[in-house]
Every structure is written in C-alpha cells, then in structure tokens.
Design a protein around this motif. Structure first.
Motif, mmCIF file in Angstrom:
data_model
loop_
_atom_site.group_PDB
_atom_site.id
_atom_site.type_symbol
_atom_site.label_atom_id
_atom_site.label_comp_id
_atom_site.label_asym_id
_atom_site.label_seq_id
_atom_site.Cartn_x
_atom_site.Cartn_y
_atom_site.Cartn_z
ATOM 1 N N UNK A 141 19.986 -14.496 61.140
ATOM 2 C CA UNK A 141 19.695 -15.169 62.383
ATOM 3 C C UNK A 141 20.590 -16.342 62.739
ATOM 4 N N UNK A 142 21.875 -16.175 62.642
ATOM 5 C CA UNK A 142 22.793 -17.251 63.002
ATOM 6 C C UNK A 142 23.020 -17.255 64.504
ATOM 7 N N UNK A 143 23.114 -18.449 65.063
ATOM 8 C CA UNK A 143 23.427 -18.558 66.486
ATOM 9 C C UNK A 143 24.824 -17.986 66.685
ATOM 10 N N UNK A 144 24.970 -17.158 67.678
ATOM 11 C CA UNK A 144 26.250 -16.506 67.923
ATOM 12 C C UNK A 144 26.291 -15.108 67.341
ATOM 13 N N UNK A 145 25.355 -14.784 66.458
ATOM 14 C CA UNK A 145 25.282 -13.452 65.869
ATOM 15 C C UNK A 145 24.345 -12.590 66.708
ATOM 16 N N UNK A 146 24.760 -11.372 66.950
ATOM 17 C CA UNK A 146 23.909 -10.408 67.637
ATOM 18 C C UNK A 146 23.537 -9.323 66.636
ATOM 19 N N UNK A 147 22.317 -8.830 66.701
ATOM 20 C CA UNK A 147 21.918 -7.742 65.818
ATOM 21 C C UNK A 147 20.768 -6.966 66.454
ATOM 22 N N UNK A 148 20.686 -5.700 66.064
ATOM 23 C CA UNK A 148 19.658 -4.808 66.581
ATOM 24 C C UNK A 148 18.454 -4.784 65.662
ATOM 25 N N UNK A 149 17.292 -4.663 66.259
ATOM 26 C CA UNK A 149 16.047 -4.396 65.553
ATOM 27 C C UNK A 149 15.664 -2.983 65.947
ATOM 28 N N UNK A 150 15.424 -2.137 64.944
ATOM 29 C CA UNK A 150 15.135 -0.724 65.191
ATOM 30 C C UNK A 150 13.647 -0.445 65.049
ATOM 31 N N UNK A 151 13.183 0.596 65.747
ATOM 32 C CA UNK A 151 11.806 1.024 65.529
ATOM 33 C C UNK A 151 11.757 1.867 64.262
ATOM 34 N N UNK A 152 10.569 2.312 63.872
ATOM 35 C CA UNK A 152 10.453 3.037 62.603
ATOM 36 C C UNK A 152 11.086 4.427 62.642
ATOM 37 N N UNK A 153 11.524 4.876 63.818
ATOM 38 C CA UNK A 153 12.241 6.151 63.932
ATOM 39 C C UNK A 153 13.759 5.940 63.896
ATOM 40 N N UNK A 154 14.188 4.675 63.755
ATOM 41 C CA UNK A 154 15.616 4.390 63.677
ATOM 42 C C UNK A 154 16.291 4.163 65.030
ATOM 43 N N UNK A 155 15.507 4.127 66.115
ATOM 44 C CA UNK A 155 16.077 3.872 67.445
ATOM 45 C C UNK A 155 16.194 2.366 67.689
ATOM 46 N N UNK A 156 17.236 1.964 68.395
ATOM 47 C CA UNK A 156 17.401 0.557 68.747
ATOM 48 C C UNK A 156 16.291 0.156 69.710
ATOM 49 N N UNK A 157 15.497 -0.855 69.306
ATOM 50 C CA UNK A 157 14.349 -1.273 70.108
ATOM 51 C C UNK A 157 14.584 -2.627 70.784
ATOM 52 N N UNK A 158 15.185 -3.565 70.056
ATOM 53 C CA UNK A 158 15.433 -4.902 70.578
ATOM 54 C C UNK A 158 16.792 -5.390 70.091
ATOM 55 N N UNK A 159 17.487 -6.098 70.949
ATOM 56 C CA UNK A 159 18.727 -6.766 70.562
ATOM 57 C C UNK A 159 18.453 -8.258 70.526
ATOM 58 N N UNK A 160 18.776 -8.893 69.397
ATOM 59 C CA UNK A 160 18.698 -10.347 69.311
ATOM 60 C C UNK A 160 20.101 -10.855 69.587
ATOM 61 N N UNK A 161 20.216 -11.601 70.677
ATOM 62 C CA UNK A 161 21.504 -12.103 71.147
ATOM 63 C C UNK A 161 21.533 -13.612 70.950
ATOM 64 N N UNK A 162 22.356 -14.076 70.019
ATOM 65 C CA UNK A 162 22.508 -15.510 69.766
ATOM 66 C C UNK A 162 23.535 -16.088 70.708
ATOM 67 N N UNK A 163 23.168 -17.140 71.398
ATOM 68 C CA UNK A 163 24.059 -17.777 72.378
ATOM 69 C C UNK A 163 24.851 -18.886 71.695
ATOM 70 N N UNK A 164 26.084 -18.578 71.283
ATOM 71 C CA UNK A 164 26.906 -19.495 70.510
ATOM 72 C C UNK A 164 27.349 -20.720 71.295
ATOM 73 N N UNK A 165 27.537 -20.612 72.572
ATOM 74 C CA UNK A 165 28.072 -21.723 73.355
ATOM 75 C C UNK A 165 26.981 -22.581 73.986
#
Length: 166
Positions: free
Chosen positions: A10-34
């Motif tokens: 969870x670093x600011x500026x880092x983006x990562x996907x959270x998947x559902x239990x079927x492996x589909x992308x459910x949420x994107x966590x978008x860190x705002x670096x600036x």
C-alpha cells in the motif's frame, strides 16, 4: 465473497488490483503520488472512482477520511493500542460505528458492527506468502466500503510502523 489482495504494501504512488475469488479484477487501488496528503482511490475495473481515501491534515491522532462521490462517508481513527492487537474506529457520517481489531500488520483482523462480523481479513487461507483475503461475510455489506476500510487501516498501520506521522 472473498477478495484477494497481493501485498505490494500500500505505498502511495503504487497501483494494484484486488481480485475476486474467481480471479477477476474487481477493484483497482490507485495511489496518488503527487498529492499533498496521502490519497488512495478505489476504482472499479472500468476506472470509475468508487471511494477516495485521504489522510486528514490537521488531526491530533492519525486520521483518514473515506469519501464517496466527493462527499464524506466515514472517518477512521486509531482507537487504542494493546500489546497484541490494534483497534481502529470507523465512524460513518450518519453516526454508525464499525470496530476494526486484530493484528493489522499480520493481515489478521476483523471489521464488526455492534459485535456482528462484517468482514474478516486474513492470510490463513493462502500458502502464497504475500497474499491475504478480505472476506466480506454479510451479503448486504458494502463490499467497496469493506475493501476501503481494510486498505485504509493497513496503510495507517504501515505508516505508523515506519514512524511517518506527517
């Protein structure tokens, strides 16, 4: 429903996907670096911002706010510290309070309302070392809010451990 989170920490500026239990992308966590202050956005797979998490600038205790549609939804504060568990209080704008407690940095904690389990965050279901799940237990619980709470308290605990209170 279970959502899988791969710990990029969870670093600011880092983006990562959270998947559902079927492996589909459910949420994107978008860190705002600036951003002037810590800001994270929780987006759906199409890029629509569902929830915004912001560190409160002027606060006696470490505090983050959760916003939906640019309106306040909740405030998260560290409640107290015991030797083995961390406690956070989530206060929704209408006054409802959720309790977050457990070993946050170990990714073993729960989100409860009035003693009733809403979500359980755990690594115990996985052999892959850097993965944990957010298991939204109640079907009527707001999954995006439960994910946002988990992301927020982990982010706050990581910042505290690093000694960065700014």
């Amino acid at each position: 429903m279970k959502y899988l989170v791969r710990d990029k920490i969870f670093a600011i500026g880092e983006d990562y996907w959270i998947e559902d239990d079927a492996g589909r992308q459910a949420f994107l966590v978008d860190g705002k670096a600036l951003s002037l202050r810590d800001t994270l956005e929780l987006k759906d797979p199409t890029g629509l911002v569902l929830i915004t998490l912001r560190k409160k600038l002027l606060s006696l205790r470490d505090t983050m706010t959760i916003e939906r549609d640019d309106k306040p939804l909740a405030t998260i504060r560290k409640k107290r510290l015991s030797l083995l568990r961390n406690h956070y209080r989530v206060t929704l704008v209408e006054g409802t309070e959720l309790d977050v407690s457990g070993r946050i940095l170990d990714r073993e904690f729960t989100v409860e309302y009035d003693g009733e389990l809403l979500a359980h965050i755990s690594r115990q279901w996985f052999r892959v070392r850097e993965t944990h799940a957010v298991n939204v237990v109640r079907e009527d619980a707001d999954a995006a809010l439960m994910i946002a709470v988990a992301v927020c308290v982990i982010h706050m605990a990581e910042k505290e451990r690093a000694g960065d209170d700014d």
